[in-house]
Scaffold this active site. Sequence first.
Site, short mmCIF file in Angstrom:
data_model
loop_
_atom_site.label_atom_id
_atom_site.label_comp_id
_atom_site.label_asym_id
_atom_site.label_seq_id
_atom_site.Cartn_x
_atom_site.Cartn_y
_atom_site.Cartn_z
CG HIS A 147 -2.01 0.93 1.25
ND1 HIS A 147 -1.83 2.29 1.28
CD2 HIS A 147 -3.35 0.74 1.22
CE1 HIS A 147 -3.02 2.89 1.27
NE2 HIS A 147 -3.95 1.97 1.23
NE ARG B 52 -4.69 -0.11 -2.16
CZ ARG B 52 -5.58 -0.69 -1.37
NH1 ARG B 52 -5.35 -1.87 -0.85
NH2 ARG B 52 -6.71 -0.08 -1.08
CG HIS C 200 -2.60 -3.09 2.52
ND1 HIS C 200 -2.93 -2.62 3.77
CD2 HIS C 200 -3.74 -3.02 1.78
CE1 HIS C 200 -4.22 -2.29 3.79
NE2 HIS C 200 -4.74 -2.54 2.60
#
Length: 510
Positions: free
Chosen positions: A226, A272, A329
Site C-alpha cells: 500500500h 495501488r 498490505h
Amino acid sequence: MDRDSVLIIGSGIAALTAASRLIADKNVIIFTKGSVRSSNSYLAQGGVAVAITEEDHWENHSDDTLAAGCFHNHAGNVRELVRKGPLYIKNLIGRGMEFDRNAQGEFDLGKEGAHLVRRILHAEGDSTGRVLVDFMLEQIKGKVKIVENEMAMELLLKDGRCVGVLTKKENGKTVRHFANATIIATGGCGGIYSLTSNDPTITGDGLAMAYRAGAELTDMEFIQFHPTMLHKNGRVLGLVSEAVRGEGAVLVDNHRERIMKNVHPLEDLAPRDIVTRKVYQVMKQGRQVYLDISSVENFEKRFPAVYNSCLVNDIDLKTKLIPVVPGSHFSMGGIKASLEGETTVPGLFAVGEASCTGVHGANRIASNSLLEGIVCGNAVADKIISMPSIPCQYGYKDEERVLGDSMMPEKQQIKDYMMEYVGVIRQEDSLVEMKEWLEGYDFFHIDPEKQSLGQVETANMLLVSWLITTSALKRKESRGSHFRADYPAVTVDWNQKRVARHIAERKVTV
Ligand code: SIN
C-alpha cells in the site's frame, strides 16, 4: 444426536461471517492466537466495495476489479463475488449494520483507487473494519466458543483428510481438537515485512500450516504494497486510507510537487501497485513523500482514525502534509480455494485473505477484501451445511516427527530481508540470494511439543517467505504487484473507451 463441529482458525470478518451463518446448524469454535480483535479486518479503514446504487452495476465493479488485477483474476469468481455482494450487504443492513449516510439519508459512498465510480460503503468514517467486526461479534455473542491466545500449530490429517487442528496455549500446553470441518481464516502474511499495515499477529501461520498439510497454495508472488502508511522516524504508525485520496488528497514530494501527475490517467487514484512504485521510486531518489490533504473537507470528521493517529504521533496537521511510505498490505495469493472455501485437502476450508480464489488477480482493487470476507464467509458456511456429515476421527495418531537443525534467525531479520529483497521491486539476483539464505534453515518441519510458540511462528514466517521468493523467481514478467526490474510490465490499457468516458466525465486530465 450431537451436532457436527466446525473449527474456525482466525477471527477476522470472513471467520465471523462464517460463524454467524453456521451457528444454527453446527457447534462452532473460533481459535485465535491473539485477542478476538487482533485482525486486519478490525483495522480496515477503507470500507466495502459494492455496486449498490441505481447508477452502478455489478458488471462495472467486475470490470474495474479485472483491470486493477491486470487480468490475472479468475473472471468467473470475480463476477460471482461482485454480483452476490449487494445481496449479502443488504442482508447485513437488514440485520442492523449501519453504514454512513449523507444528510439525505443516502449511502455516503467513498472513492478509492482504480474504482471508476464512488462505490465504497464505510462506517464511522475510516473505522469500517472496527464497526463491522464489533457488529458481527454481537451477532454471535454467547453462541460460539471463542478461544483467545491459543495458536493453531498443525492440521491433523487422517487418511488424507483434515480432521482438526493441534493448538498450543500460552503456557506451552498442546491440545488436539477434532472436527468435521476446519476453516483457515488466519488472514495473509503482511507481518513478514518490516513495513506493514498489518496487525502484528499476521505472520502467515495459516498458509504455512496448510502447506505442511499438503494443501495447494497459489499466486504467492503477488504481495500488495500500500503506498500510504503513516511514517515517522523509520517506523510505520498505521495506514492512511486510499479513501483520503478519494476525497481529494494528492501525493507530493518535499518540494510540494505532485508525483502522480502524468504517471497514469487516474493520477492519485491509479491502481495501488502503480502508485506504490512511484512513491518508492521518488523515495529512492532521496525525496520524502507526503499526502497533501489541503483540499480534503472535514478531514477530522471523515477520517477520525487517521486524524487520531497523526495526533498521538505528533504529526502536525496544520501543515496539511502527512508523511507516508509504502508497506506490505495484502496477499493476493494463498491457499487455493473455491469461492465456497474448498481446498485441495478434504475437510479443510480456507476463506478470506488466507485463501486464493483468484478474485484479486495480480493486484487487489481497494475495499474488495471485506466484501470477499462477507461473501465467501457466507458461501463456506452454506457449503459445510450442505455437505453430508462425516463422523469425527478421534482415533488420531501423531506422525513420527523429524526435526532438523532448529537454529532460527531473528524475526526482524526476516522482515528486513523480505522488504529489501522481495519487496516493491524485485530482480533475479536478489531473489536468488534470498532463496539461498532462507534455505539455510529448516522451516518445513516443526514440533509443536518441543518448540515454543515463537519458534513455530518464526518457522512459519520463513516458510511463507520461501514460498513468496520462489514464486517470485518463477514468474518471469512484471504484472500488478509483482514487479521485476529485469522483466517488462504487462500493461493494462487505461485509455480504453470505457475508462476514457469516466475520466472525461470526472474531468481528470490525462
Ligand atoms: C485503504 O483504506 O486504503 C485500504 C483499503 C483496502 O485495502 O481495501
